[in-house]
Design an enzyme around this catalytic site. Structure first.
Site, short mmCIF file in Angstrom:
data_model
loop_
_atom_site.label_atom_id
_atom_site.label_comp_id
_atom_site.label_asym_id
_atom_site.label_seq_id
_atom_site.Cartn_x
_atom_site.Cartn_y
_atom_site.Cartn_z
N GLN A 227 0.82 -1.21 0.00
CA GLN A 227 0.00 0.00 0.00
C GLN A 227 0.85 1.26 0.00
O GLN A 227 0.32 2.36 -0.10
CB GLN A 227 -0.90 0.01 1.25
CG GLN A 227 -1.91 -1.11 1.29
CD GLN A 227 -2.61 -1.20 2.63
OE1 GLN A 227 -2.57 -2.23 3.28
NE2 GLN A 227 -3.25 -0.13 3.06
N PHE A 258 -5.94 -3.94 3.61
CA PHE A 258 -6.57 -3.63 4.89
C PHE A 258 -5.60 -3.06 5.92
O PHE A 258 -5.83 -3.16 7.12
CB PHE A 258 -7.28 -4.86 5.46
CG PHE A 258 -8.24 -5.50 4.51
CD1 PHE A 258 -9.38 -4.82 4.08
CD2 PHE A 258 -8.01 -6.77 4.01
CE1 PHE A 258 -10.26 -5.41 3.19
CE2 PHE A 258 -8.89 -7.36 3.11
CZ PHE A 258 -10.02 -6.68 2.70
N ARG A 340 -4.78 7.95 17.13
CA ARG A 340 -6.13 7.92 16.57
C ARG A 340 -7.11 7.31 17.56
O ARG A 340 -8.27 7.73 17.64
CB ARG A 340 -6.15 7.17 15.24
CG ARG A 340 -7.49 7.28 14.52
CD ARG A 340 -7.41 6.74 13.10
NE ARG A 340 -6.82 7.68 12.17
CZ ARG A 340 -7.51 8.53 11.42
NH1 ARG A 340 -8.83 8.60 11.54
NH2 ARG A 340 -6.91 9.32 10.58
N ALA A 539 -5.77 5.36 5.67
CA ALA A 539 -6.49 6.42 6.38
C ALA A 539 -7.71 6.91 5.60
O ALA A 539 -8.15 8.03 5.77
CB ALA A 539 -5.57 7.59 6.71
N GLU A 741 -12.66 3.32 5.89
CA GLU A 741 -12.56 2.90 7.29
C GLU A 741 -13.79 3.19 8.15
O GLU A 741 -14.14 2.36 9.00
CB GLU A 741 -11.34 3.56 7.93
CG GLU A 741 -10.04 3.08 7.34
CD GLU A 741 -8.85 3.85 7.90
OE1 GLU A 741 -7.89 3.21 8.33
OE2 GLU A 741 -8.91 5.10 7.91
#
Length: 789
Positions: A227, A258, A340, A539, A741
């Site tokens: 990714q 993922f 987060r 994100a 997400e």
């Protein structure tokens, strides 16, 4: 499935050329099939392992640590080198550059440097003529390693007790009435407790793989299922002691990521590259599924201790929570994940006085990493557990307590960002009505009153999820758009396609800008030699960032074409219209391809680069204050379950989802993302259980035979998914919102419906101590506790 949104709803301030494109049907906002769907259906979509192997290709497998913690006293690698088919065996000493693949903190060796940190850590690499020979040789690691075992730390509680962390602790506090402790002490009611949430394996269909090919002048091409191609480029360059321009990383598509291929693809890219450079031969490293489980990290499991003060209506007045994650042996992305989590503890609720403490426990297990939601789900589920318990203590419906605590418009989060786009009241109100929540609540109470064994449960839970990387400089993207002189269009951008439909949406954006049919646009493989210094596709920012960058590039070309055609046919460039593969100018209607051909003859630049950086972001990493998110995505779900109180078995009977994606770029793709996230999140909270042996530290659930993910049979018979009609208040790509997400938090409703059913065993008088995942065993333990009172 929702009908396509009308063009008039997509953007009230469309430019004239965009209006024309909408009228023609070449627009964003309509449901189009995934651009590679036909290849997937036919089995012709090529992944890295499908690439034709070059002559002389060698295969790599990894020798793994047999203990969770220890030191290497000696390695008899000559025994491995003597095995049939083996060409070379590499250790840390063979890495010419830096033996490190840490994503942020440089604390993760590519191959063990003498310390063994977890069972499954790569110690050496076997390169052989065939994959089978490499795997057979690597499997003899235990026979050639002389190890001094050391006591391991395996759980976040143990790490916290020993004050053993991969990063310093994080603290986020807000005081409006004297601070959390004072507000709790002064509150009429208090609640204190603890909670456990397990981790989750990404379980991508395509395992980790890298194929490194030596090129001339010290160059190297690495095909990597990742990714984050740019990060792989830089880590490979560091491992080889080369500059970034020597290394080209390419990824056409992934069979799922993922988050598991954001940072975790690094050791495999680096090892394949080191081997290829040392032997001057192409080298492929494709992990076996068991090795993939044993080597790589996953979603962090969390342990919480909390205390809250609230009033007689259920309004939260003060809250304090301690979160401890199982970070694993190195930092990886544990810092941003914990950040987060802290920033999502509030979820959709106003917490006037709050204190949050985050600890990333260092354990002798795999280094945990990004997973869809990236700490947000772990943060938000803690407050949902608290609200659920408050409601049960007061004898109220949990939905009423949730609604009482919702954010008002403009109230600030604990990290001081104002919530200016709040639609949670309207969204939840709509779902409450369309799902017949109140009527079903009464029907379930009646059912449970006459059913001693089977108990039903119902829950409606909300979502507020911040969109942007919480590292400011990652919020940027680039793109290239080429218009060829036959009118066909080629796009390259910095995002990676992992099945989520990113390339489809970017192609729609470009077709929309140029007023052409979707079929004219082709998106090519992500490549570090085309768009440099890209951010990870993570994100939920893939479409936001890369869509805007591609739009910028396409718009520049459109403006050049408009000026060219106006010069030939009269009129103002601003009056030229692009629509339906035609260009309208001065009363004439010219084919798009003819306009492009004319521009080429006039030496007009028919390609352009585009760039986008998310505006308005700020973040103080030390104080955990600022505006880390560009906007929020909202959603809610209602789930109904039935639980067998004798066996702990359960079934999801019905789910109603309502999710906010702003003005959807592609409703079909977005609904698919919402439904997929719901089922994946349900797996995390109900059935996907990770188990480490308490003495050896072996991950015992390291294969599909022992680790269970949801299947089609776990989808409810009644499954309704709708997109909430909304417009993003921020200038996102066509006023859409991210969808990757946020919907993973929707299945909180499944977990709390199960908790509701378990609570019914005791007449809703006892708060069930249900931990996640709510496996049958966990449910039975909670039922036993409820029966005991």
């Amino acid at each position: 499935m929702n009908k396509p949104l009308p063009a008039a709803l997509l953007d009230p301030q469309l430019q004239p050329a965009e209006e024309a494109a909408h009228r023609a049907g070449a627009r964003v906002g309509i449901s189009r099939p995934h651009e590679s769907a036909h290849l997937h259906v036919a089995g012709e979509a090529a992944y890295i392992d499908d690439l034709p192997e070059l002559a002389g290709t060698l295969h790599c497998a990894l020798g793994l640590s047999p203990v969770a913690h220890g030191r290497i006293r000696a390695m008899a690698l000559e025994k491995i080198r003597a095995l049939p088919g083996v060409v070379a065996v590499l250790s840390a000493a063979d890495i010419p550059g830096t033996n490190d693949c840490g994503s942020i903190v440089h604390d993760e060796p590519i191959l063990s440097d003498g310390e063994l940190r977890y069972l499954g850590q790569p110690v050496f690499a076997v390169i052989a003529r065939t994959r089978d020979a490499a795997r057979r040789a690597a499997a003899k690691a235990k026979d050639v390693l002389e190890v001094e075992p050391l006591p391991p730390v395996l759980t976040p509680r143990d790490a916290h007790a020993k004050q053993q962390y991969v990063l310093p602790a994080m603290h986020l506090e807000r005081a409006t009435n004297g601070g959390a402790r004072a507000a709790i002490a002064a509150a009429p009611r208090r609640l204190k407790g603890s909670f456990d949430v397990g981790g989750q394996e990404q379980f991508y269909l395509e395992g980790q793989i890298s194929y490194a090919v030596p090129l001339e002048n010290d160059g190297l091409l690495v095909h990597c299922s990742t990714q984050h191609p740019s990060e792989m480029q830089h880590l490979v360059a560091h491992a080889l002691g080369l500059s970034a321009h020597h290394v080209q990383v390419q990824c056409r598509r992934m069979g799922g990521g993922f988050g598991g291929k954001e940072s975790q693809s690094a050791p495999f890219a680096c090892i394949a590259a080191v081997a290829a450079r040392k032997l001057n031969r192409p080298v492929k490293l494709r992990l076996d599924r068991d090795d993939d489980f044993l080597i790589t990290g996953r979603r962090h499991c969390f342990w919480y201790e909390y205390e809250v003060g609230y009033d007689d209506d259920g309004r939260i007045l003060g809250a304090e929570v301690t979160m401890v994650s199982r970070a694993g042996h190195s930092a990886d992305l544990s810092g941003p994940v914990m950040t987060r989590a802290l920033c999502h503890f509030d979820n959709a609720y106003w917490l006037p006085d709050v204190a949050m403490h985050g600890y990333s426990g260092k354990t002798n297990t795999q280094s945990n990493t990004a997973f869809r939601g990236f700490g947000g789900p772990q943060g938000a589920i803690a407050i949902e557990n608290i609200v659920d318990s408050i409601a049960r203590t007061l004898g109220k419906d949990a939905l009423d307590v949730r609604k009482l605590n919702f954010y008002g418009q403009g109230q600030r989060t604990p990290y001081e960002q104002p919530v200016v786009d709040n639609v949670i009241h309207e969204l939840v109100g709509e779902l409450e009505a369309t799902s017949q929540y109140r009527e079903r609540r009464a029907a379930i109470a009646a059912f449970n009153a006459t059913s001693p064994v089977l108990k039903r449960g119902l829950a409606l839970t909300p979502v507020k999820f911040g969109i942007s990387f919480n590292v400011k400089h990652f919020n940027q993207a680039g793109a290239l758009v080429h218009v060829y002189n036959d009118g066909s269009i080629l796009v390259n951008h910095g995002g990676t396609e992992m099945g989520q439909g990113l390339n489809t949406k970017v192609a729609q954006v470009v077709a929309h800008e140029l007023g052409v049919h979707f079929e004219r646009v082709r998106v090519t493989a992500t490549d570090t030699q085309k768009v440099a210094n890209t951010s990870a596709t993570a994100a939920s920012t893939g479409s936001d960032l890369n869509g805007k960058a591609a739009q910028d590039a396409a718009r520049q070309i459109r403006e050049r074409l408009a000026a060219c055609i106006a010069a030939h046919h009269g009129g103002e460039a601003s009056a030229v219209r692009f629509a339906n593969d035609f260009v309208e100018v001065a009363g004439k209607r010219l084919p798009f391809s003819a306009v492009v051909a004319q521009a080429y003859v006039d030496r007009v630049q028919l390609w352009s680069d585009g760039f986008y950086a998310t505006p308005g972001l700020s973040w103080d990493r030390e104080k955990l204050k600022g505006r880390p998110f560009y906007y929020y995505a909202y959603g809610a779900a209602v789930s109904e379950v039935v639980v067998d109180t004798l066996t702990g078995e359960w079934k999801l009977l019905r789910a109603d989802l309502l999710h906010d994606v702003g003005k959807s770029l592609n409703p079909a793709v977005d609904i698919g993302q919402v439904e997929g996230a719901f089922i994946q999140g349900m797996g995390w909270l109900t059935m996907e259980e990770l188990v480490w042996h308490p003495q050896s530290g072996l991950l015992t659930t390291h294969a599909p035979s022992t680790y269970k993910i949801p299947t089609a049979n776990d989808c409810p018979a009644q499954f309704t998914t709708r997109l909430f009609e909304n417009t993003n208040v921020e200038d996102s790509i066509h006023r859409s919102k991210a969808v990757g997400e946020p919907p993973l938090l929707l299945p909180f409703s499944v977990f709390y419906a199960i908790r509701d059913a378990v609570s019914a065993v005791g007449g809703h008088r006892v708060d069930p101590p249900l931990s996640a995942p709510a496996t049958s065993e966990s449910i039975l333990r909670a039922i036993t506790a409820v029966k005991a009172g």
